[in-house]
Design an enzyme around this catalytic site. Structure first.
Site, PDB file in Angstrom:
ATOM      1  N   ASP A  25     -30.281 -49.091 -16.321  1.00  0.00           N
ATOM      2  CA  ASP A  25     -30.896 -49.562 -15.068  1.00  0.00           C
ATOM      3  C   ASP A  25     -29.846 -50.281 -14.203  1.00  0.00           C
ATOM      4  O   ASP A  25     -29.773 -50.059 -12.989  1.00  0.00           O
ATOM      5  CB  ASP A  25     -32.066 -50.496 -15.414  1.00  0.00           C
ATOM      6  CG  ASP A  25     -32.706 -51.085 -14.188  1.00  0.00           C
ATOM      7  OD1 ASP A  25     -33.435 -50.354 -13.483  1.00  0.00           O
ATOM      8  OD2 ASP A  25     -32.469 -52.276 -13.892  1.00  0.00           O
TER       9      ASP A  25
ATOM     10  N   THR B  19     -47.292 -51.804 -11.727  1.00  0.00           N
ATOM     11  CA  THR B  19     -46.968 -53.201 -11.395  1.00  0.00           C
ATOM     12  C   THR B  19     -46.576 -53.344  -9.926  1.00  0.00           C
ATOM     13  O   THR B  19     -47.080 -54.217  -9.210  1.00  0.00           O
ATOM     14  CB  THR B  19     -45.773 -53.680 -12.267  1.00  0.00           C
ATOM     15  OG1 THR B  19     -46.140 -53.511 -13.637  1.00  0.00           O
ATOM     16  CG2 THR B  19     -45.431 -55.117 -12.000  1.00  0.00           C
ATOM     17  N   VAL B  20     -45.697 -52.467  -9.460  1.00  0.00           N
ATOM     18  CA  VAL B  20     -45.175 -52.638  -8.096  1.00  0.00           C
ATOM     19  C   VAL B  20     -46.217 -52.230  -7.049  1.00  0.00           C
ATOM     20  O   VAL B  20     -46.454 -52.957  -6.068  1.00  0.00           O
ATOM     21  CB  VAL B  20     -43.868 -51.838  -7.898  1.00  0.00           C
ATOM     22  CG1 VAL B  20     -43.323 -52.051  -6.492  1.00  0.00           C
ATOM     23  CG2 VAL B  20     -42.828 -52.244  -8.932  1.00  0.00           C
TER      24      VAL B  20
ATOM     25  N   GLU C   8     -34.630 -51.068  -0.317  1.00  0.00           N
ATOM     26  CA  GLU C   8     -34.279 -52.453  -0.671  1.00  0.00           C
ATOM     27  C   GLU C   8     -34.763 -52.836  -2.067  1.00  0.00           C
ATOM     28  O   GLU C   8     -34.074 -53.538  -2.824  1.00  0.00           O
ATOM     29  CB  GLU C   8     -34.885 -53.416   0.369  1.00  0.00           C
ATOM     30  CG  GLU C   8     -34.500 -54.859   0.192  1.00  0.00           C
ATOM     31  CD  GLU C   8     -33.006 -55.092   0.380  1.00  0.00           C
ATOM     32  OE1 GLU C   8     -32.345 -55.326  -0.647  1.00  0.00           O
ATOM     33  OE2 GLU C   8     -32.505 -55.018   1.511  1.00  0.00           O
TER      34      GLU C   8
ATOM     35  N   VAL D 190     -32.734 -52.308  -5.736  1.00  0.00           N
ATOM     36  CA  VAL D 190     -31.617 -53.085  -6.289  1.00  0.00           C
ATOM     37  C   VAL D 190     -31.918 -54.578  -6.238  1.00  0.00           C
ATOM     38  O   VAL D 190     -32.219 -55.121  -5.176  1.00  0.00           O
ATOM     39  CB  VAL D 190     -30.308 -52.811  -5.507  1.00  0.00           C
ATOM     40  CG1 VAL D 190     -29.147 -53.579  -6.132  1.00  0.00           C
ATOM     41  CG2 VAL D 190     -29.999 -51.321  -5.470  1.00  0.00           C
TER      42      VAL D 190
ATOM     43  N   LYS E  83     -28.302 -49.261 -10.370  1.00  0.00           N
ATOM     44  CA  LYS E  83     -28.195 -50.179  -9.223  1.00  0.00           C
ATOM     45  C   LYS E  83     -26.742 -50.330  -8.777  1.00  0.00           C
ATOM     46  O   LYS E  83     -26.447 -50.404  -7.583  1.00  0.00           O
ATOM     47  CB  LYS E  83     -28.790 -51.536  -9.599  1.00  0.00           C
ATOM     48  CG  LYS E  83     -30.294 -51.471  -9.852  1.00  0.00           C
ATOM     49  CD  LYS E  83     -30.788 -52.706 -10.576  1.00  0.00           C
ATOM     50  CE  LYS E  83     -32.278 -52.652 -10.853  1.00  0.00           C
ATOM     51  NZ  LYS E  83     -32.720 -53.684 -11.800  1.00  0.00           N
TER      52      LYS E  83
ATOM     53  N   ARG F 255     -53.374 -41.119 -10.395  1.00  0.00           N
ATOM     54  CA  ARG F 255     -53.967 -40.087 -11.252  1.00  0.00           C
ATOM     55  C   ARG F 255     -55.386 -40.446 -11.665  1.00  0.00           C
ATOM     56  O   ARG F 255     -56.240 -39.598 -11.800  1.00  0.00           O
ATOM     57  CB  ARG F 255     -53.100 -39.895 -12.504  1.00  0.00           C
ATOM     58  CG  ARG F 255     -52.019 -38.847 -12.303  1.00  0.00           C
ATOM     59  CD  ARG F 255     -51.328 -38.595 -13.594  1.00  0.00           C
ATOM     60  NE  ARG F 255     -50.794 -39.848 -14.105  1.00  0.00           N
ATOM     61  CZ  ARG F 255     -49.563 -40.005 -14.568  1.00  0.00           C
ATOM     62  NH1 ARG F 255     -48.758 -38.994 -14.620  1.00  0.00           N
ATOM     63  NH2 ARG F 255     -49.125 -41.167 -14.997  1.00  0.00           N
ATOM     64  N   ARG F 256     -55.619 -41.754 -11.885  1.00  0.00           N
ATOM     65  CA  ARG F 256     -56.951 -42.197 -12.326  1.00  0.00           C
ATOM     66  C   ARG F 256     -57.610 -43.002 -11.232  1.00  0.00           C
ATOM     67  O   ARG F 256     -56.967 -43.857 -10.608  1.00  0.00           O
ATOM     68  CB  ARG F 256     -56.827 -43.091 -13.570  1.00  0.00           C
ATOM     69  CG  ARG F 256     -56.803 -42.307 -14.878  1.00  0.00           C
ATOM     70  CD  ARG F 256     -56.885 -43.278 -16.020  1.00  0.00           C
ATOM     71  NE  ARG F 256     -55.929 -44.368 -15.843  1.00  0.00           N
ATOM     72  CZ  ARG F 256     -54.706 -44.375 -16.403  1.00  0.00           C
ATOM     73  NH1 ARG F 256     -54.329 -43.415 -17.178  1.00  0.00           N
ATOM     74  NH2 ARG F 256     -53.872 -45.377 -16.189  1.00  0.00           N
TER      75      ARG F 256
ATOM     76  N   GLY G 101     -40.306 -57.911 -11.344  1.00  0.00           N
ATOM     77  CA  GLY G 101     -41.665 -58.455 -11.267  1.00  0.00           C
ATOM     78  C   GLY G 101     -42.358 -57.999  -9.997  1.00  0.00           C
ATOM     79  O   GLY G 101     -41.722 -57.591  -9.028  1.00  0.00           O
TER      80      GLY G 101
HETATM   81  N1  HSE Z   1     -36.480 -53.390 -15.110  1.00  0.00           N
HETATM   82  C1  HSE Z   1     -35.841 -53.871 -13.946  1.00  0.00           C
HETATM   83  C2  HSE Z   1     -35.179 -55.203 -14.274  1.00  0.00           C
HETATM   84  C3  HSE Z   1     -36.843 -54.031 -12.841  1.00  0.00           C
HETATM   85  O1  HSE Z   1     -35.518 -55.802 -15.299  1.00  0.00           O
HETATM   86  O2  HSE Z   1     -34.315 -55.641 -13.538  1.00  0.00           O
HETATM   87  C4  HSE Z   1     -36.246 -54.314 -11.495  1.00  0.00           C
HETATM   88  O3  HSE Z   1     -35.436 -53.271 -11.059  1.00  0.00           O
END
Ligand code: HSE
Length: 452
Positions: free
Chosen positions: A199, A14-15, A127, A130, A203, A46-47, A307
């Site tokens: 998560d 995604t990122v 950056e 977080v 952070k 990898r692909r 996102g």
């Molecule tokens: N899974 C994390 C969230 C992604 O929902 O905040 C961003 O760090």
């Protein structure tokens, strides 16, 4: 050095895909702001991907890309703490600057990674690790550099906030909202990291180090997620003028108050906060960090916390900073080579490494918070008096009580809000309440903070 900056993107999830799209969409803006062409020369994947520009080399050997002569800056967006660590250390060893969105890796191994980067005179910019697109690292390391930070409180997991918002506003089931968060690219590869608070704890460890100038200590963050929160508690909280949010807190305690220990509280947990607090109205995937500093006072930073677009924005802000560090002249000019200007760059954890402090992190039982308690009792005379006596004997100040009519035959839920209390005292009081003959279930407790 040519006039272009060469990027490697390691990881095309995604990122990584978001970063490629951002560069394509905003190429002209990037050039106008940096004075350089920013080009992706290699991607580590990898692909093989047919949708990638054929001028970009696709390499399944990520270690080779991390050391490639055709790369100035390595963007690590693989995630995880094993391969990601290896490629970052390899990139550093080969004199590359690194940009990463990997909060788990930095929270767990950041002390080692930053020290290695300093030894090799390169930067590891983070950056995007977080609060997604909110430039909170830049704000805390640079804009608040003259302030003493007393505490911060933040909604720092977008997935969790999205789930809590949808449950409260639309009564949607937890699992259903989590699936949508995964489809929207908000959730971690392992979504238990989001819903169990891990998560957010990653952070928070990073934010606390920047706020107080302490080494990263993820293992000392007290961590509770949102899986135990019921709609019943959400509704009682609302009835009492509060809202339940999943928050991370980093608080400096000076040991001045009654029973107050001196040190730093690092904790993430669901929290009742006043409905009219700005943080209470940060909804959906939005994150927000409230920083209380001296002399500035309270400031609030808010934006999308997860996102592709939000995270890519933060990744590329770091790339732009590094482009400036790298300078713009020919590589034959030593003073403008990759090794230029590092002494002028902001330290990784905002404080110079020799000045990091050994202020202790407080244990859970030393932490001080207000509480929401939900107690289920038989509907008999004196039960409320028993509960309040136990609380008052423990020196716990009750702020509000709500007793609902019996919803099961002979049982009443009693909701109690308390003023801040040391956790060990609350543990003892709850133990005593649960031993009363009139109590039918375990006491439900959720922390409460007025954010004042
Ligand atoms: N899974 C994390 C969230 C992604 O929902 O905040 C961003 O760090």
């Amino acid at each position: 050095m040519s006039n272009s900056i060469k990027l490697a993107i390691l990881g095309l999830g995604t990122v990584g895909t978001g970063v490629i799209n951002l560069i394509n969409d905003n190429l002209n803006e990037l050039k106008r702001r940096s004075g350089r062409d920013i080009i992706i020369t290699e991607v580590g994947t990898r692909r093989h991907r047919d949708d990638i520009d054929p001028n970009i080399m696709q390499n399944s050997d990520l270690m080779a890309t991390a050391a490639s002569d055709n790369v100035d800056i390595v963007v690590e967006v693989i995630g995880g703490t094993t391969l990601a660590k290896d490629v970052i250390m390899h990139a550093i060893k080969n004199g590359k600057h690194v940009v990463t969105a990997n909060k788990a890796l930095l929270a767990e191994h950041g002390n080692e990674i930053f020290a290695f980067a300093e030894e090799h005179n390169v930067h590891v910019a983070y950056e995007a690790a977080v609060a997604g697109g909110i430039p909170i690292i830049k704000v805390m390391r640079e804009a608040l550099a003259a302030n003493k930070i007393d505490w911060l409180a933040g909604i720092i997991n977008g997935t969790g906030n999205f789930i809590m918002t949808e449950m409260r506003d639309k009564g949607r089931p937890f699992a259903d909202v989590l699936s949508e968060a995964q489809e929207l690219g908000y959730a971690e590869a392992d979504p238990t990291f989001d819903v169990e608070g891990i998560d957010a704890a990653h952070k928070l460890a990073l934010l606390a180090s920047i706020a107080f100038g302490i080494p990263l200590q993820f293992d000392k963050v007290y961590c509770e997620g949102i899986t135990g929160i019921t709609l019943q508690d959400v509704n009682y909280a609302e009835e009492l003028g509060y809202r339940i949010k999943h928050l991370g807190f980093a608080v400096r305690r000076d040991g001045q108050g009654n029973d107050e220990a001196s040190g730093i509280e690092l904790r993430v947990h669901p929290t009742l906060i006043p409905q009219d607090a700005l943080l209470a109205n940060v909804n959906g995937v939005k994150n927000a960090v409230l920083v209380n500093s001296h002399p500035l006072g309270q400031t609030l930073y808010c934006g999308d916390g997860a996102g592709a677009g939000a995270t890519a924005s933060a990744v590329m802000a770091d790339v732009m900073d590094l482009v400036r560090v790298l300078g713009s002249k020919d590589s034959s000019d030593e003073s403008n080579s990759n090794q230029n200007n590092h002494g002028h760059h902001v330290p990784h954890l905002a404080f110079i490494p020799e000045q990091l402090s050994d202020t202790p992190i407080l244990r859970a039982e030393q932490m001080i918070t207000g509480y929401y308690l939900r107690v289920h009792a038989y509907d008999s005379p004196g039960v409320l008096a028993d509960i309040t006596r136990i609380l008052s004997d423990a020196g716990i100040n009750i702020d509000a009580i709500l007793q609902k009519p019996a919803h099961k035959v002979g049982q009443v839920p009693v909701i109690i809000l308390t003023l801040p209390v040391v956790e060990s005292q609350m543990n003892l009081a709850i133990e005593k309440i649960e031993k009363l003959d009139t109590i039918t279930d375990k006491v439900v407790r959720i922390r409460l903070d007025e954010l004042a």
